[in-house]
Design an enzyme around this catalytic site. Sequence first.
Site, PDB file in Angstrom:
ATOM      1  N   VAL A 115      -2.433 -11.601  -2.001  1.00  0.00           N
ATOM      2  CA  VAL A 115      -3.289 -11.705  -3.193  1.00  0.00           C
ATOM      3  C   VAL A 115      -2.601 -12.296  -4.431  1.00  0.00           C
ATOM      4  O   VAL A 115      -3.267 -12.571  -5.418  1.00  0.00           O
ATOM      5  CB  VAL A 115      -3.938 -10.358  -3.601  1.00  0.00           C
ATOM      6  CG1 VAL A 115      -5.062  -9.976  -2.692  1.00  0.00           C
ATOM      7  CG2 VAL A 115      -2.923  -9.261  -3.735  1.00  0.00           C
ATOM      8  N   TYR A 163      -7.634 -12.558   7.323  1.00  0.00           N
ATOM      9  CA  TYR A 163      -8.727 -11.589   7.151  1.00  0.00           C
ATOM     10  C   TYR A 163     -10.045 -12.122   7.705  1.00  0.00           C
ATOM     11  O   TYR A 163     -10.065 -12.702   8.775  1.00  0.00           O
ATOM     12  CB  TYR A 163      -8.841 -11.181   5.671  1.00  0.00           C
ATOM     13  CG  TYR A 163      -7.536 -10.729   5.105  1.00  0.00           C
ATOM     14  CD1 TYR A 163      -6.896  -9.622   5.639  1.00  0.00           C
ATOM     15  CD2 TYR A 163      -6.914 -11.416   4.075  1.00  0.00           C
ATOM     16  CE1 TYR A 163      -5.677  -9.204   5.144  1.00  0.00           C
ATOM     17  CE2 TYR A 163      -5.691 -11.004   3.574  1.00  0.00           C
ATOM     18  CZ  TYR A 163      -5.089  -9.896   4.119  1.00  0.00           C
ATOM     19  OH  TYR A 163      -3.879  -9.489   3.636  1.00  0.00           O
ATOM     20  N   SER A 206       0.658  -9.190   0.560  1.00  0.00           N
ATOM     21  CA  SER A 206       0.359  -8.938   1.981  1.00  0.00           C
ATOM     22  C   SER A 206       1.192  -9.775   2.952  1.00  0.00           C
ATOM     23  O   SER A 206       1.213  -9.477   4.145  1.00  0.00           O
ATOM     24  CB  SER A 206      -1.112  -9.215   2.256  1.00  0.00           C
ATOM     25  OG  SER A 206      -1.885  -8.138   1.798  1.00  0.00           O
ATOM     26  N   TYR A 265       5.221   0.926   0.930  1.00  0.00           N
ATOM     27  CA  TYR A 265       4.239  -0.159   1.071  1.00  0.00           C
ATOM     28  C   TYR A 265       4.070  -0.908  -0.261  1.00  0.00           C
ATOM     29  O   TYR A 265       4.079  -2.143  -0.294  1.00  0.00           O
ATOM     30  CB  TYR A 265       2.906   0.425   1.560  1.00  0.00           C
ATOM     31  CG  TYR A 265       1.770  -0.569   1.519  1.00  0.00           C
ATOM     32  CD1 TYR A 265       1.711  -1.627   2.427  1.00  0.00           C
ATOM     33  CD2 TYR A 265       0.775  -0.470   0.543  1.00  0.00           C
ATOM     34  CE1 TYR A 265       0.673  -2.557   2.366  1.00  0.00           C
ATOM     35  CE2 TYR A 265      -0.260  -1.388   0.492  1.00  0.00           C
ATOM     36  CZ  TYR A 265      -0.310  -2.436   1.404  1.00  0.00           C
ATOM     37  OH  TYR A 265      -1.321  -3.357   1.334  1.00  0.00           O
ATOM     38  N   LYS A 291       3.526  -7.924   5.124  1.00  0.00           N
ATOM     39  CA  LYS A 291       3.061  -7.140   6.273  1.00  0.00           C
ATOM     40  C   LYS A 291       3.566  -7.706   7.606  1.00  0.00           C
ATOM     41  O   LYS A 291       3.837  -6.976   8.553  1.00  0.00           O
ATOM     42  CB  LYS A 291       1.522  -7.104   6.294  1.00  0.00           C
ATOM     43  CG  LYS A 291       0.905  -6.359   5.111  1.00  0.00           C
ATOM     44  CD  LYS A 291      -0.602  -6.609   5.036  1.00  0.00           C
ATOM     45  CE  LYS A 291      -1.261  -5.861   3.880  1.00  0.00           C
ATOM     46  NZ  LYS A 291      -2.680  -6.231   3.704  1.00  0.00           N
TER      47      LYS A 291
HETATM   48  O1  DON Z   1      -2.594  -3.281  -0.867  1.00  0.00           O
HETATM   49  C1  DON Z   1      -2.759  -4.068  -1.789  1.00  0.00           C
HETATM   50  O2  DON Z   1      -3.747  -3.995  -2.457  1.00  0.00           O
HETATM   51  C2  DON Z   1      -1.774  -5.185  -2.120  1.00  0.00           C
HETATM   52  N1  DON Z   1      -0.561  -4.700  -2.535  1.00  0.00           N
HETATM   53  C3  DON Z   1      -1.606  -6.170  -1.003  1.00  0.00           C
HETATM   54  C4  DON Z   1      -2.874  -6.805  -0.719  1.00  0.00           C
HETATM   55  C5  DON Z   1      -2.855  -8.219  -0.316  1.00  0.00           C
HETATM   56  O3  DON Z   1      -2.036  -9.055  -0.642  1.00  0.00           O
HETATM   57  C6  DON Z   1      -4.041  -8.562   0.448  1.00  0.00           C
HETATM   58  N2  DON Z   1      -4.040  -9.944   0.778  1.00  0.00           N
HETATM   59  N3  DON Z   1      -4.734 -10.841   0.540  1.00  0.00           N
END
Ligand code: DON
Length: 333
Positions: free
Chosen positions: A274, A256, A79, A204, A82
């Site tokens: 994550v 978040y 993330s 994405y 982003k």
């Molecule tokens: O969309 C997803 O599930 C992941 N590729 C990215 C999510 C992410 O890193 C959320 N952050 N904490």
Amino acid sequence: MTNQDDVESVISQSETVTLFQSFLNELHLKYKPLSNGALANYIPELAKVDPELFSICLITVDGQIYSVGDYHQLFTMQSISKVFVYGMALEEHGRDYVLSKVGVEPTGEGFNSIILDERSKRPYNPMVNAGAIATTSLIQGSGPTERLNRMLGMFRRYIGHDIFIDISVFMSERTTGHRNRAMAHLMRNFGMIDEKIDEALDLYFQQCSVLVNCHDLALMAATLANKGINPLTGECAVNTCYIKDILSVMYTCGMYNFAGEWAYKVGLPAKSGVSGGIIVIVPNQMGIGVFSPPLDERGNSVRGVKVCEELSQKFGLHLFDCSMNGSNFLETQ
Ligand code: DON
């Protein structure tokens, strides 16, 4: 200034550098044994990493580098990507158009919640998955390859070297990302993204699978801290006029449903991912990168949050700290 003054200033500067590096080493030693948190396992490939990996890196806007731990270890950006794709969308379409497709309001919900703003039908902000998918769908190019190459080129300006994608993580995200797919279709239903839904999702998943190390994270953060100019290469990564937009959404939405507590305690724009990375921006001063895979229940790195809280406190980095030490960090070196 006399020669004696010069010599004294060099000595005191090198003492501070040593003190500063020692503090990072202490932080690393202190939090290395922390065993709280769990690896993200909803993307199967992420559950395979070593939970002991731990690194901290700081890069100042004048190019000083401080690192400790496994800072060469590669991991996927997740993330954190982003933030940078949002900057790219702003540059390509301007503030008003991007705002018409993605809001700037914190959700108070998890990063993968399936919610859109009831009135405008926009995703709430570009830091949650729905908003990030909408942002990614704005990236221009004649086809998927050109869009991907343009995105990799953008990351390259921040990181200063070639960018690679972890194909296993990409495939893992692509085959298990049903929730993200559901969000994309919901946004298509409300006209927030165009008909190229699968292309937007692939792009994405690819941005989330870009490989970086902790030094790269700190450099990307330092570039945002330095008005969009990479402090090590001198290259402009993003137009200075969008830095305030990017940092504002990081400040209010980057962590978040922990964003409020983070703003209160750490007081700096940040973004987590994550895979266990966190980037933190000290505007006009430095960028911080921390990497440690075990996450708390809100998806933020457990060791990463602790390290950032202590760094902010120790050096008075909180943006609203009335002693203003944070805004003078470099001058106190
Ligand atoms: O969309 C997803 O599930 C992941 N590729 C990215 C999510 C992410 O890193 C959320 N952050 N904490």
